[in-house]
Structures are given as structure tokens and as C-alpha cells.
Write a protein that holds these residues in place. Structure first.
Motif, PDB file in Angstrom:
ATOM      1  N   GLY A 157       0.827  -1.202   0.000  1.00 31.86           N
ATOM      2  CA  GLY A 157       0.000   0.000   0.000  1.00 31.86           C
ATOM      3  C   GLY A 157       0.856   1.244   0.000  1.00 31.86           C
ATOM      4  N   ALA A 158       0.463   2.254  -0.779  1.00 29.63           N
ATOM      5  CA  ALA A 158       1.134   3.555  -0.822  1.00 29.63           C
ATOM      6  C   ALA A 158       2.638   3.412  -1.037  1.00 29.63           C
ATOM      7  CB  ALA A 158       0.830   4.341   0.451  1.00 29.63           C
ATOM      8  N   PRO A 159       3.072   2.772  -2.139  1.00 30.16           N
ATOM      9  CA  PRO A 159       4.512   2.618  -2.370  1.00 30.16           C
ATOM     10  C   PRO A 159       5.185   3.979  -2.521  1.00 30.16           C
ATOM     11  CG  PRO A 159       3.282   2.125  -4.374  1.00 30.16           C
ATOM     12  CD  PRO A 159       2.269   2.266  -3.268  1.00 30.16           C
ATOM     13  N   GLY A 160       6.346   4.121  -1.911  1.00 30.56           N
ATOM     14  CA  GLY A 160       7.088   5.373  -2.016  1.00 30.56           C
ATOM     15  C   GLY A 160       6.695   6.425  -1.006  1.00 30.56           C
ATOM     16  N   VAL A 161       5.579   6.233  -0.301  1.00 30.20           N
ATOM     17  CA  VAL A 161       5.154   7.211   0.702  1.00 30.20           C
ATOM     18  C   VAL A 161       5.968   7.005   1.970  1.00 30.20           C
ATOM     19  CG1 VAL A 161       3.263   7.988   2.181  1.00 30.20           C
ATOM     20  CG2 VAL A 161       2.834   7.450  -0.216  1.00 30.20           C
ATOM     21  N   GLU A 162       6.623   8.077   2.427  1.00 29.83           N
ATOM     22  CA  GLU A 162       7.376   8.025   3.669  1.00 29.83           C
ATOM     23  C   GLU A 162       6.704   8.905   4.707  1.00 29.83           C
ATOM     24  OE1 GLU A 162      11.376   9.148   2.700  1.00 29.83           O
ATOM     25  OE2 GLU A 162      11.928   7.081   2.203  1.00 29.83           O
ATOM     26  N   LEU A 163       6.627   8.407   5.928  1.00 30.60           N
ATOM     27  CA  LEU A 163       5.975   9.126   7.011  1.00 30.60           C
ATOM     28  C   LEU A 163       7.020   9.540   8.035  1.00 30.60           C
ATOM     29  CD1 LEU A 163       3.061   6.564   7.487  1.00 30.60           C
ATOM     30  CD2 LEU A 163       2.919   8.737   6.265  1.00 30.60           C
ATOM     31  N   GLY A 220      24.035   1.484  11.255  1.00 31.85           N
ATOM     32  CA  GLY A 220      24.777   0.869  12.329  1.00 31.85           C
ATOM     33  C   GLY A 220      24.105   0.879  13.683  1.00 31.85           C
ATOM     34  N   ARG A 221      22.824   1.215  13.734  1.00 30.80           N
ATOM     35  CA  ARG A 221      22.084   1.240  14.994  1.00 30.80           C
ATOM     36  C   ARG A 221      20.804   0.427  14.863  1.00 30.80           C
ATOM     37  NH1 ARG A 221      24.188   3.185  19.690  1.00 30.80           N
ATOM     38  NH2 ARG A 221      22.294   4.322  20.278  1.00 30.80           N
ATOM     39  N   CYS A 222      20.299  -0.051  15.985  1.00 31.19           N
ATOM     40  CA  CYS A 222      19.011  -0.738  16.025  1.00 31.19           C
ATOM     41  C   CYS A 222      17.948   0.294  16.382  1.00 31.19           C
ATOM     42  CB  CYS A 222      19.037  -1.863  17.051  1.00 31.19           C
ATOM     43  SG  CYS A 222      17.427  -2.657  17.302  1.00 31.19           S
ATOM     44  N   LEU A 223      17.047   0.566  15.454  1.00 30.81           N
ATOM     45  CA  LEU A 223      16.016   1.578  15.659  1.00 30.81           C
ATOM     46  C   LEU A 223      14.687   0.925  16.021  1.00 30.81           C
ATOM     47  CD1 LEU A 223      16.652   4.101  12.732  1.00 30.81           C
ATOM     48  CD2 LEU A 223      17.700   4.019  15.007  1.00 30.81           C
ATOM     49  N   LEU A 224      14.070   1.426  17.078  1.00 30.09           N
ATOM     50  CA  LEU A 224      12.714   1.021  17.442  1.00 30.09           C
ATOM     51  C   LEU A 224      11.796   2.182  17.084  1.00 30.09           C
ATOM     52  CD1 LEU A 224      13.391  -0.622  20.938  1.00 30.09           C
ATOM     53  CD2 LEU A 224      13.549  -1.639  18.653  1.00 30.09           C
ATOM     54  N   ASP A 225      11.155   2.075  15.929  1.00 31.74           N
ATOM     55  CA  ASP A 225      10.323   3.157  15.384  1.00 31.74           C
ATOM     56  C   ASP A 225       8.982   3.177  16.106  1.00 31.74           C
ATOM     57  OD1 ASP A 225       8.650   4.792  13.755  1.00 31.74           O
ATOM     58  OD2 ASP A 225       9.954   4.408  12.039  1.00 31.74           O
ATOM     59  N   LEU A 226       8.685   4.286  16.782  1.00 35.34           N
ATOM     60  CA  LEU A 226       7.498   4.341  17.622  1.00 35.34           C
ATOM     61  C   LEU A 226       6.206   4.573  16.851  1.00 35.34           C
ATOM     62  CD1 LEU A 226       8.680   6.205  20.835  1.00 35.34           C
ATOM     63  CD2 LEU A 226       8.687   3.778  20.295  1.00 35.34           C
ATOM     64  N   ARG A 227       6.267   4.896  15.577  1.00 41.62           N
ATOM     65  CA  ARG A 227       5.023   5.067  14.818  1.00 41.62           C
ATOM     66  C   ARG A 227       4.247   3.757  14.744  1.00 41.62           C
ATOM     67  NH1 ARG A 227       2.369   8.646  11.246  1.00 41.62           N
ATOM     68  NH2 ARG A 227       3.987  10.239  11.404  1.00 41.62           N
ATOM     69  N   THR A 228       4.958   2.637  14.777  1.00 42.39           N
ATOM     70  CA  THR A 228       4.275   1.347  14.686  1.00 42.39           C
ATOM     71  C   THR A 228       4.159   0.641  16.034  1.00 42.39           C
ATOM     72  OG1 THR A 228       6.368   0.312  14.053  1.00 42.39           O
ATOM     73  CG2 THR A 228       4.886   0.965  12.275  1.00 42.39           C
ATOM     74  N   VAL A 229       4.531   1.317  17.098  1.00 42.93           N
ATOM     75  CA  VAL A 229       4.414   0.742  18.441  1.00 42.93           C
ATOM     76  C   VAL A 229       3.254   1.413  19.162  1.00 42.93           C
ATOM     77  CG1 VAL A 229       5.544   0.358  20.660  1.00 42.93           C
ATOM     78  CG2 VAL A 229       6.889   0.279  18.549  1.00 42.93           C
ATOM     79  N   ASP A 230       2.274   0.635  19.563  1.00 45.89           N
ATOM     80  CA  ASP A 230       1.153   1.187  20.312  1.00 45.89           C
ATOM     81  C   ASP A 230       1.654   1.689  21.669  1.00 45.89           C
ATOM     82  OD1 ASP A 230      -1.293   0.970  22.227  1.00 45.89           O
ATOM     83  OD2 ASP A 230      -2.153   0.808  20.220  1.00 45.89           O
TER      84      ASP A 230
END
Length: 426
Positions: A365-371, A400-410
Motif C-alpha cells: 500500500g502507498a509505495p514510495g510514501v514516507e511518514l 549501524g544502529r538498532c532503531l525502534l520506530d514508535l510510529r508502529t508501536v502502540d
């Protein structure tokens, strides 16, 4: 000296152990007995003492009678196919539990007679998309297209642009799916440019319908041209629009993503879509369109093989009628709020910092869309222990880092993140 293996507890005695007996009521005898036998084998091999068998069997028990494990999606991909696509709302989860027992899915409690299956879910969809004359639900979007081809183009041609011959994942391709029904594809235009004249020239007595497929998992840019639904609707033959990602109405964050309401108002006779992508519900294939076409599909013999179960119907109705599902909340998340959460979490996590990042819609869904998003940044080496821990936390490795992206974390999962990260340092 007496052989210590003689002291290994008998299977029946172990299964009578209070904690193992309680586990059997939840997990079933097979799983509990397998844990007991494995612990007995370890004692006979000298790895543990006979007195440790019960303790080791209890420790080895799974948490549930399924191999599926819960995962905190911190990847920044809202609809992650490999993590089960859309996470269900609390209302949908409750509905699934209710549907797991006896229900009136196909029964009228007032009259005591048979009723239309899934009428609540169908009514919810009809109310959400009033432009549709009728609606029907099958088990996924591929099934919806399959049913459309079986019912509307048996032995006939389906006219489709060459630029819309999409592979939908895992090696499955829309052309092969449609041809498996006995229909023939009439390809028109080129990979990058197709005109209304191309479609018009291909129409004839063998035309079953024109198919407009939204290329939802890729983009073609540059010297391109495609024909919108409103122009294809002037051709005078049935028009099926596969919008893919499941938006029922326009969304302000995704102005270029097609939706069912607009496609129907622009003249599509039938719209197909997924229920487990941007709609945020369970896996399902949505069919919305003119009453006569939908009824023709609903009465086709193959519709029985493609129908959804009561759990899906319950979750779908609760998704449409209930509060915003997690995917909708993630799409609308405020970046400032995400940053505040990230700063509060990082302050409780050793070695953590805060980084701006970009999230993606995902799931075709929505290819290329970045949020725009915000992540808690951790040492790269923590990605594996987070992924294999309990609960499992899946982030992404970037720069080189482990990112925990909060947009997908409730937000309700924030404490799980803290516990998981602290476990990496204990």
C-alpha cells in the motif's frame, strides 16, 4: 551404586503434578507430555538430576497451544506482511473471542430461522461505503479477483494494461491467477504508457470486463500515462477496479492512494480490496459494487469455497463499526507526540538515544510514501536479543544502529519495550 536413572519420576506421576496438570487443561495433554518426556530423557542422559525433572518440564512448557509468538512491531512498517499485516483493534479482538463460541452468524434469534450469513459485517461495510449497491466478503483480495473472473469472464477476455500485470507476493501473479479461471487476458498499451484508445481498440464480443489494477507495491515514474477509472467507465463494458490496499474513503495522509468510494462514484461497476491492509482489519477480500454484479458473484458456486469464517466476519464488523484500528492511529500519529514518547522511553533505557527517521505504509500500500517518525536508537548488537526475547521486539538496523520506530508501536506496548531492552543488559 544404584543407577540414578531408576529415580527418574514416572510419566503418570509427573502428569499428576499440580502445575503440570493445570498446564494440561490449557495446553492439552500432547504438549505437556512432550515436555515431560524431554525432561525425563535429559535426566537419563545425566544432564539434570532426577529431582529436577518436574521443574525442567514446567520450564519447557510453551506459553500457548500455538507456535505463533506475539511480536512488538517496531520496524516502522505500518502494515508488515511478515508480521501478519494489520494488527487488530481491541474491539476486533474481543469480537473474535465472542465469535469463538456459539453465535448467531447464520441464525435469526427472533424467528428461530436461518438468516443471511455475516449480515452484521455486510451491513457495516454497506454503511461505510454508501456508493456501493451491494457488498460481499471472501477470504482475501486474490479470492475477490478470482471470483470476479469466474463469474464475469468465463471463457472470455479480461482487458488489462501491460503496466498493471502485478506480482502480488510470494511468486503469485495477477495474470496467472486470472488465467487459472479459464479467462484470457487481453493486454493493452505498454509497460509505462496506456491510453483510453488502447482499451477501446481491444473491446469486442469476447470481452468479459476491463480490469484496472492499482500497482500498490511499486511505482513507475518518468514518461508514464495511465487511464483513470472515470474514463474507463465510459467504455460501455463492466469495469472492475482492484484498489488493493483497502481504503474505503479518501485519506488526507495518502491523497494518491485509491479508495472504494471514489472508484465507485467514478463509475467502477465492481471494486475489490483487502481487509487487512489500510482498513486495519482481518484478512478478507472486499467486493463492493452494483447490486446485480455482486449478487452474481455471491451466487457463483465458487463463492462457497471462498467464503470467510465467523471469526473474520466478527473482526471485520468490529473494525468497521468500532474505534480507530491501530493502522489508522499509526497513520495519524503526531510526530511531536512520538518524540515525547521516545525521549521518555530512552531516559529509562541504558545506551539509548532518540533519532528522527522515516516510516513506511507497507503491505503493498502507498509505495514510495514516507511518514516522518521518531525512533529509540540502540546498539546494533541488541537487534538479535530483542528479536529472540520474550516478548519479541522487531526493529530495524539502520546506519549501524538498532532503531525502534514508535510510529508502529502502540503506546500500550511502551512498558514492554522498556522491559525488553533492560533484559538485553541484565
Amino acid at each position: 551404586m544404584a543407577d540414578p536413572r531408576r529415580r527418574v519420576p514416572r510419566t503418570d506421576a509427573l502428569l499428576a503434578h499440580p502445575r503440570l496438570a493445570a498446564a494440561e487443561r490449557v495446553l492439552g495433554r500432547g504438549l505437556v507430555k512432550a515436555a515431560v518426556v524431554a525432561a525425563q530423557d535429559r535426566a537419563r542422559a545425566g544432564e539434570i538430576s532426577p529431582e529436577q525433572v518436574a521443574e525442567q518440564a514446567i520450564a519447557a512448557l510453551p506459553v500457548a497451544a500455538t507456535t505463533l509468538r506475539p511480536v512488538v512491531n517496531a520496524t516502522g512498517v505500518l502494515v508488515h506482511t511478515n508480521l501478519g499485516r494489520a494488527p487488530l483493534s481491541r474491539a476486533a479482538l474481543d469480537a473474535v473471542v465472542t465469535a469463538g463460541r456459539g453465535t448467531d452468524v447464520e441464525f435469526d434469534l427472533a424467528t428461530g430461522r436461518r438468516a443471511r450469513r455475516g449480515r452484521g459485517a455486510l451491513a457495516a461495510l454497506a454503511e461505510a461505503v454508501p456508493a456501493a449497491g451491494a457488498v460481499h466478503v471472501v477470504n482475501n483480495n486474490a479470492a475477490a479477483l478470482l471470483l470476479a473472473a469466474l463469474a464475469l469472464a468465463p471463457g472470455k477476455e479480461i482487458v488489462i494494461s501491460r503496466g498493471e500485470l502485478v506480482e502480488i507476493g510470494d511468486g503469485f501473479r495477477i495474470p496467472e491467477l486470472l488465467e487459472s479461471t479459464g479467462a484470457r487476458l487481453r493486454e493493452v498499451g505498454t509497460t509505462n504508457r496506456t491510453s483510453l484508445r488502447d482499451y477501446s481498440a481491444a473491446l469486442g464480443p469476447d470481452t468479459g470486463f476491463v480490469l484496472k489494477v492499482h500497482p500498490s507495491n511499486f511505482r513507475v515514474t518518468g514518461f508514464t500515462a495511465e487511464v483513470p477509472v472515470r474514463e474507463l467507465a465510459t467504455l460501455g463494458v463492466p469495469l472492475v477496479a482492484d484498489i488493493g490496499s483497502g481504503l474505503l474513503a479518501p485519506h488526507p495522509v495518502l491523497p494518491d492512494e485509491p479508495d472504494a468510494t471514489t472508484a465507485l462514484r467514478d463509475g467502477a461497476d465492481l471494486v475489490t480490496a483487502s481487509g487487512d491492509k489500510l482498513l486495519g482489519g482481518p484478512q478478507a477480500g472486499l467486493l463492493l459494487g452494483s447490486a446485480d454484479l455482486v449478487e452474481k458473484l455471491r451466487r457463483h458456486p465458487a463463492a462457497r469455497a471462498l467464503r470467510v469464517d465467523k471469526l473474520t466476519l466478527a473482526a471485520l464488523e468490529a473494525t468497521v463499526r468500532g474505534p480507530e484500528p491501530p493502522v489508522a492511529r499509526a497513520l495519524a500519529a503526531d510526530v511531536a507526540d512520538l518524540r515525547r514518547r521516545a525521549e521518555a522511553l530512552a531516559a529509562r533505557m541504558p545506551g539509548a538515544t532518540v533519532e528522527s527517521c522515516r516510516a513506511a505504509v507497507g503491505g503493498g500500500g502507498a509505495p514510495g510514501v514516507e511518514l516522518p517518525s521518531v525512533a529509540v536508537s540502540l546498539p546494533r548488537s541488541w537487534a538479535e536479543p530483542l528479536r529472540t526475547g520474550s516478548p519479541s521486539v522487531v526493529g530495524r538496523v539502520e546506519r549501524g544502529r538498532c532503531l525502534l520506530d514508535l510510529r508502529t508501536v502502540d503506546p500500550d506496548e511502551d512498558e514492554l519495550l522498556v522491559a525488553a531492552v533492560r533484559a538485553c543488559t541484565s
